[in-house]
Design a protein around this motif. Structure first.
Motif, PDB file in Angstrom:
ATOM      1  N   THR A   6       0.829  -1.201   0.000  1.00  0.00           N
ATOM      2  CA  THR A   6       0.000   0.000   0.000  1.00  0.00           C
ATOM      3  C   THR A   6       0.864   1.251   0.000  1.00  0.00           C
ATOM      4  OG1 THR A   6      -1.816   1.172   1.109  1.00  0.00           O
ATOM      5  CG2 THR A   6      -0.186   0.123   2.531  1.00  0.00           C
TER       6      THR A   6
ATOM      7  N   PHE B 135       4.328  -0.988  -5.980  1.00  0.00           N
ATOM      8  CA  PHE B 135       3.283  -1.695  -6.719  1.00  0.00           C
ATOM      9  C   PHE B 135       3.920  -2.441  -7.884  1.00  0.00           C
ATOM     10  CE2 PHE B 135       0.070   1.736  -5.274  1.00  0.00           C
ATOM     11  CZ  PHE B 135      -0.239   1.007  -4.129  1.00  0.00           C
TER      12      PHE B 135
ATOM     13  N   ALA C 292      -2.411  -4.376  -5.075  1.00  0.00           N
ATOM     14  CA  ALA C 292      -2.174  -2.956  -4.836  1.00  0.00           C
ATOM     15  C   ALA C 292      -3.310  -2.365  -4.012  1.00  0.00           C
ATOM     16  CB  ALA C 292      -2.047  -2.215  -6.162  1.00  0.00           C
TER      17      ALA C 292
ATOM     18  N   CYS D 101      -4.714   1.018  -2.242  1.00  0.00           N
ATOM     19  CA  CYS D 101      -4.539   2.472  -2.292  1.00  0.00           C
ATOM     20  C   CYS D 101      -5.433   3.165  -1.273  1.00  0.00           C
ATOM     21  CB  CYS D 101      -4.857   3.005  -3.684  1.00  0.00           C
ATOM     22  SG  CYS D 101      -6.613   2.972  -4.114  1.00  0.00           S
TER      23      CYS D 101
ATOM     24  N   SER E 157      -2.025   8.294  -4.447  1.00  0.00           N
ATOM     25  CA  SER E 157      -2.050   6.872  -4.096  1.00  0.00           C
ATOM     26  C   SER E 157      -2.972   6.104  -5.047  1.00  0.00           C
ATOM     27  CB  SER E 157      -2.521   6.702  -2.646  1.00  0.00           C
ATOM     28  OG  SER E 157      -2.705   5.336  -2.335  1.00  0.00           O
ATOM     29  N   THR E 158      -4.145   6.666  -5.302  1.00  0.00           N
ATOM     30  CA  THR E 158      -5.108   6.010  -6.194  1.00  0.00           C
ATOM     31  C   THR E 158      -4.563   5.887  -7.613  1.00  0.00           C
ATOM     32  OG1 THR E 158      -6.958   6.846  -4.878  1.00  0.00           O
ATOM     33  CG2 THR E 158      -7.445   6.141  -7.119  1.00  0.00           C
TER      34      THR E 158
ATOM     35  N   ALA F  70      -1.912   3.148  -7.907  1.00  0.00           N
ATOM     36  CA  ALA F  70      -2.492   1.798  -7.925  1.00  0.00           C
ATOM     37  C   ALA F  70      -3.155   1.503  -9.262  1.00  0.00           C
ATOM     38  CB  ALA F  70      -3.500   1.653  -6.789  1.00  0.00           C
TER      39      ALA F  70
ATOM     40  N   ALA G   3      -0.663  -5.858 -11.760  1.00  0.00           N
ATOM     41  CA  ALA G   3      -1.106  -6.036 -10.376  1.00  0.00           C
ATOM     42  C   ALA G   3      -1.971  -7.290 -10.266  1.00  0.00           C
ATOM     43  CB  ALA G   3      -1.893  -4.819  -9.901  1.00  0.00           C
TER      44      ALA G   3
ATOM     45  N   ARG H   1      -6.581  -5.146  -6.944  1.00  0.00           N
ATOM     46  CA  ARG H   1      -6.572  -3.783  -6.418  1.00  0.00           C
ATOM     47  C   ARG H   1      -7.672  -3.643  -5.384  1.00  0.00           C
ATOM     48  NH1 ARG H   1      -5.278  -3.403 -11.749  1.00  0.00           N
ATOM     49  NH2 ARG H   1      -3.462  -2.126 -12.318  1.00  0.00           N
TER      50      ARG H   1
END
Length: 483
Positions: A187, A213, A219, A221, A228-229, A232, A238, A241
């Motif tokens: 995270t 990530f 991932a 977020c 952060s979003t 991700a 990934a 999510r």
């Protein structure tokens, strides 16, 4: 050289740059693997000479008093995370095409075949709290878990100890010097300007955080943090999510419904099913940003398969670190709170948002960071401010611009009694029902050895104030020796 190229460490010529918390265990482990290690450090004091003697017994060559010259014939450099890329030794290695890694990357490459998976945490603020909460949840679920990385046991030692899972705190420095990490889940808690003197630009700082990530990683977020979003969403390959939010969660998120922490990401049917994890009362200390910390830890735990009841048990068993929203005393209806660890604007803003009205104690080394947005946002909840430390004038200027009616006391003192004067002035400004909050927004090194020393000084001053408040009239002033 890359991660795939190392099939044996025997005979590999490695320079360990820096004999600090990460450098010493790295040198030990490499020597044990048969590497030809040269360890260098710019310092040449008694402590370093003792470390050098210990390492030399293991076959490590140690050079003290010169941290700038790259040893000849080196195949790989393992650097301490605080060393900037432009220091002469690292710059010379880069120019020569020699790979540079950090202790975290070294630990990843040293993992045995049946190594424990990593659950990784980075962000501008809250990393240590989340890693400790996560470890508590994993332990409550019956896993043999350990907090490592920027906290706890050196990670190069932990990877060899047979744990079920590692909760890994990663700074932007550590991520900068990493290239092949593949966490099970990770995270990015939040991203705000910090360490720009090290990284050079905000883009470089964000780019270091983005490395967490990796392909194959779940991932997680912060759904309320745009950076952060975005990181991700952009994560290539990934494994999944999820997000966390202080709002009612949507499918794929963990969030809050009334007074309950709820999971709508790691359930059999996230669109129709929600799982109760814990209550707000289980989060200590209670503050909005600490609820977000608990949700982030819960998301990583749930990604790893931790049952809901273990999330609750882990939060209840969690013991908060000192100097982080730490209640000190209540004197005359005024609450005194120590958040000395709030050393940059993002952390101080989170702390200030948890209390109202506030007499704010702030100051220290701002490291070039801007405080205008912080002061503008906090202004409506401020009863007053008491400022100390080298960069206090910059906070005073921001208060004059954005909170001109808030009384401000400047304490220029830097002697051992300075914190007593700060606390006395704060008590004078406060009214019953107020909170006197140490959330300095600056680093401590202008006046104190570190942020714990600053927090201890604040708590000691508050206790002296409390003792004085309990004395009969004429019983002496705070901090005075009656003998």
């Amino acid at each position: 050289m890359d991660a795939e190229a190392v099939t044996t460490w025997d005979g590999l010529r490695v320079c360990v740059a820096g004999l600090g918390v990460s450098g010493v265990p790295a040198a030990r482990v490499l020597a044990a693997r048969g590497a030809r290690v040269t360890a260098v450090d710019a310092r040449d004091d008694e402590e370093r000479r003792e470390v050098a003697a210990e390492l030399e017994e293991l076959g490590v060559t140690v050079r003290l008093g010169d941290g700038e010259t790259l040893p000849e014939g080196v195949d790989l450099v393992v650097t301490s995370p605080g060393w900037r890329p432009d220091v002469p030794l690292l710059a010379a290695a880069a120019a020569a095409g020699i790979e540079i890694i950090g202790e975290v990357e070294l630990a990843w490459r040293l993992r045995p075949a049946d190594a424990a998976p990593w659950l990784c945490v980075t962000g501008t603020d809250g990393k240590t709290t989340v890693v400790r909460m996560l470890t508590s949840m994993l332990t409550a679920a019956g896993h043999r878990a350990l907090a490592v990385g920027n906290v706890g046991t050196p990670i190069v030692e932990a990877v060899r100890e047979g744990y079920d899972v590692l909760a890994v705190e990663l700074s932007s420095y550590q991520l900068h010097w990493s290239s092949s990490l593949r966490p099970f889940a990770a995270t990015v808690l939040n991203v705000a300007p910090d360490h720009l003197d090290w990284h050079g630009t905000m883009d470089a700082y964000v780019g270091a955080k983005a490395k967490i990530f990796a392909p194959g990683t779940i991932a997680v977020c912060n759904a309320e943090d745009a950076t952060s979003t975005a990181l991700a969403e952009r994560a290539e390959g990934a494994a999944g999510r999820a997000g966390f939010t202080l709002r009612v969660p949507r499918p794929g998120e963990l969030g809050v419904v009334e007074d309950v922490l709820v999971d709508r990401a790691f359930t059999a049917d996230p669109t129709r099913e929600a799982c109760e994890l814990a209550g707000l009362a289980d989060v200590r200390p209670f503050a909005p940003h600490n609820v977000a910390n608990a949700l982030a830890a819960a998301a990583l735990a749930r990604a790893f398969g931790v049952p809901a009841e273990a999330v609750r048990e882990g939060l209840r068993a969690f013991v908060p670190d000192p100097h982080r929203i730490q209640h000190v005393a209540e004197i005359g209806g005024v609450t005194y709170v120590n958040d000395s660890k709030a050393t940059q604007p993002h952390a101080a803003a989170a702390s200030l948002s948890a209390f109202e009205p506030v007499v704010w104690i702030a100051g220290g080394l701002l490291k070039g960071l801007d405080v205008d947005d912080l002061v503008r946002t906090a202004a409506p909840r401020l009863r007053g401010a008491v400022l100390l430390g080298r960069d206090r004038h910059r906070i005073a200027e921001a208060l004059a611009r954005h909170a001109p009616d808030v009384p401000v006391v400047d304490v220029p003192d830097t002697d051992t009694g300075a914190m007593d004067r700060v606390v006395t002035e704060a008590a004078r400004l406060a009214r019953p029902g107020d909170t006197v909050l140490l959330a300095p927004v600056g680093a401590s090194f202008d006046m104190f050895a570190n942020y714990p020393a600053r927090g201890e000084a604040f708590m000691a001053a508050v206790r002296r104030l409390e003792a004085a408040a309990g004395r009969p009239e004429g019983g002496g002033a705070p901090g005075r020796d009656a003998g």
